[in-house]
Motif scaffolding. Structure first.
Motif, PDB file in Angstrom:
ATOM      1  N   GLN A  18     -38.903 -16.976 -18.892  1.00  0.00           N
ATOM      2  CA  GLN A  18     -38.444 -17.402 -20.202  1.00  0.00           C
ATOM      3  C   GLN A  18     -38.175 -16.161 -21.041  1.00  0.00           C
ATOM      4  O   GLN A  18     -38.979 -15.236 -21.068  1.00  0.00           O
ATOM      5  N   LEU A  20     -36.695 -14.771 -25.012  1.00  0.00           N
ATOM      6  CA  LEU A  20     -36.269 -15.026 -26.376  1.00  0.00           C
ATOM      7  C   LEU A  20     -35.102 -14.096 -26.657  1.00  0.00           C
ATOM      8  O   LEU A  20     -35.192 -12.887 -26.448  1.00  0.00           O
ATOM      9  N   LEU A  31     -41.316 -14.430 -22.738  1.00  0.00           N
ATOM     10  CA  LEU A  31     -42.339 -15.372 -23.183  1.00  0.00           C
ATOM     11  C   LEU A  31     -43.331 -15.673 -22.072  1.00  0.00           C
ATOM     12  O   LEU A  31     -42.977 -15.678 -20.893  1.00  0.00           O
ATOM     13  N   SER A  34     -47.065 -21.581 -21.228  1.00  0.00           N
ATOM     14  CA  SER A  34     -47.745 -22.305 -22.291  1.00  0.00           C
ATOM     15  C   SER A  34     -49.250 -22.348 -22.018  1.00  0.00           C
ATOM     16  O   SER A  34     -49.685 -22.478 -20.882  1.00  0.00           O
ATOM     17  N   ILE A  43     -44.074 -20.701 -28.798  1.00  0.00           N
ATOM     18  CA  ILE A  43     -43.282 -19.531 -29.123  1.00  0.00           C
ATOM     19  C   ILE A  43     -43.699 -19.046 -30.504  1.00  0.00           C
ATOM     20  O   ILE A  43     -43.582 -19.782 -31.479  1.00  0.00           O
ATOM     21  N   VAL A  55     -33.810 -19.600 -26.673  1.00  0.00           N
ATOM     22  CA  VAL A  55     -34.800 -19.472 -25.604  1.00  0.00           C
ATOM     23  C   VAL A  55     -34.081 -19.815 -24.319  1.00  0.00           C
ATOM     24  O   VAL A  55     -33.478 -20.884 -24.191  1.00  0.00           O
TER      25      VAL A  55
END
Length: 72
Positions: A18, A20, A31, A34, A43, A55
C-alpha cells in the motif's frame, strides 16, 4: 463498490503493498497493515496538510486498486 474493495482487501491484505500518493502520483509513504486484523487499513494523515491524496494497493496477483482520500 466500497464493500467489494473491503472484501478484496481482507482476502489479500497479507500479500499487498500500500502506498500513499499525492495527486501528481509521487509516493509520500508506504502504509502498514491494519492493526488488530481489521479489514481496512488505518491511515494517519496528521503529518500532511489538508488536501486530496491517493491510496494505491498493489496486490500480488497483479491487480491494483486506487482510492481517493480527502483530508480537511
Amino acid at each position: 463498490m466500497v464493500r467489494k474493495t473491503n472484501h478484496c482487501w481482507s482476502k489479500w491484505r497479507k500479500s499487498s503493498i500500500q502506498k500513499l500518493l499525492d495527486l501528481q502520483g509521487r509516493k509520500l509513504a508506504t502504509l502498514l497493515d491494519s492493526p488488530h486484523g481489521t479489514d481496512v487499513p488505518e491511515i494517519d494523515l496528521s503529518p500532511y496538510p489538508s488536501g486530496t491524496y491517493l491510496v494505491k494497493i498493489n496486490f500480488e496477483r497483479g491487480v491494483s486498486v486506487v482510492r481517493k482520500i480527502v483530508r480537511r
